[in-house]
Design an enzyme around this catalytic site. Structure first.
Site, mmCIF file in Angstrom:
data_model
loop_
_atom_site.group_PDB
_atom_site.id
_atom_site.type_symbol
_atom_site.label_atom_id
_atom_site.label_comp_id
_atom_site.label_asym_id
_atom_site.label_seq_id
_atom_site.Cartn_x
_atom_site.Cartn_y
_atom_site.Cartn_z
ATOM 1 N N GLU A 1 123.120 21.436 36.651
ATOM 2 C CA GLU A 1 124.401 21.598 37.342
ATOM 3 C C GLU A 1 125.514 20.822 36.635
ATOM 4 O O GLU A 1 126.619 21.330 36.465
ATOM 5 C CB GLU A 1 124.282 21.136 38.808
ATOM 6 C CG GLU A 1 123.314 21.958 39.634
ATOM 7 C CD GLU A 1 121.862 21.520 39.521
ATOM 8 O OE1 GLU A 1 121.024 22.142 40.202
ATOM 9 O OE2 GLU A 1 121.547 20.587 38.766
ATOM 10 N N CYS B 1 124.056 15.502 41.293
ATOM 11 C CA CYS B 1 124.704 16.799 41.075
ATOM 12 C C CYS B 1 125.592 17.177 42.266
ATOM 13 O O CYS B 1 126.678 17.731 42.088
ATOM 14 C CB CYS B 1 123.657 17.868 40.800
ATOM 15 S SG CYS B 1 122.764 17.577 39.255
ATOM 16 N N HIS C 1 121.401 17.061 33.783
ATOM 17 C CA HIS C 1 120.920 18.030 34.760
ATOM 18 C C HIS C 1 121.665 19.350 34.596
ATOM 19 O O HIS C 1 122.809 19.388 34.135
ATOM 20 C CB HIS C 1 121.126 17.507 36.179
ATOM 21 C CG HIS C 1 120.241 16.349 36.505
ATOM 22 N ND1 HIS C 1 119.922 16.002 37.796
ATOM 23 C CD2 HIS C 1 119.598 15.444 35.715
ATOM 24 C CE1 HIS C 1 119.132 14.943 37.797
ATOM 25 N NE2 HIS C 1 118.925 14.587 36.542
#
Length: 140
Positions: free
Chosen positions: A84, A119, A82
């Protein structure tokens, strides 16, 4: 009746203490600097090129970008890819052990989308307290 309300209140407080989680504190307006917006757009484009969801993220320290990331889930066949997570990882690669010594009040994670629970967990783990998204500026 009062005993029942008091009992419910005590149980609720007890459960909140046991199952603590981080809560967002939303602010009404935070201007995202133009150089951050430009960087997020370019990173989102990279995600699109690899047929990933166009989510991008940058981690800043004292206003300077120290980590960049975009979704690489499909590209790398990695469910943890992801934006982040990748931005935090990039900053850690650049700073190494010095990353843990950075003043956490000066770190801000910018993202083009609200972070998922994974995240958010990474932000909590690395004590990144400030987050700004296109949707809602937030402080964790």
């Amino acid at each position: 009746m009062i005993k029942r309300i008091l009992l419910i209140a005590i149980i609720s407080i007890f459960l909140l203490l046991i199952f603590q989680s981080q809560f967002y504190g939303f602010k009404t307006a935070v201007k995202i600097p133009d150089h951050i917006k430009k960087e997020l757009f370019q990173l989102g484009e990279k995600a699109l090129q690899s047929k990933d969801v166009p989510i991008a993220s940058v981690l800043t320290y004292e206003g300077k970008i120290i980590g960049r990331g975009y979704n690489t889930v499909k590209r790398d066949s990695n469910i943890g890819g992801h934006a982040e997570i990748n931005a935090i990882s990039d900053a850690y690669k650049r700073y190494g052990e010095r990353f843990s010594k950075l003043d956490r009040d000066k770190l801000v994670l910018y993202s083009t989308f609200e972070p998922c629970e994974m995240c958010k967990g990474a932000m909590i783990h690395y004590n990144i307290k400030k987050m700004v998204t296109n949707q809602h500026p937030a402080k964790i």
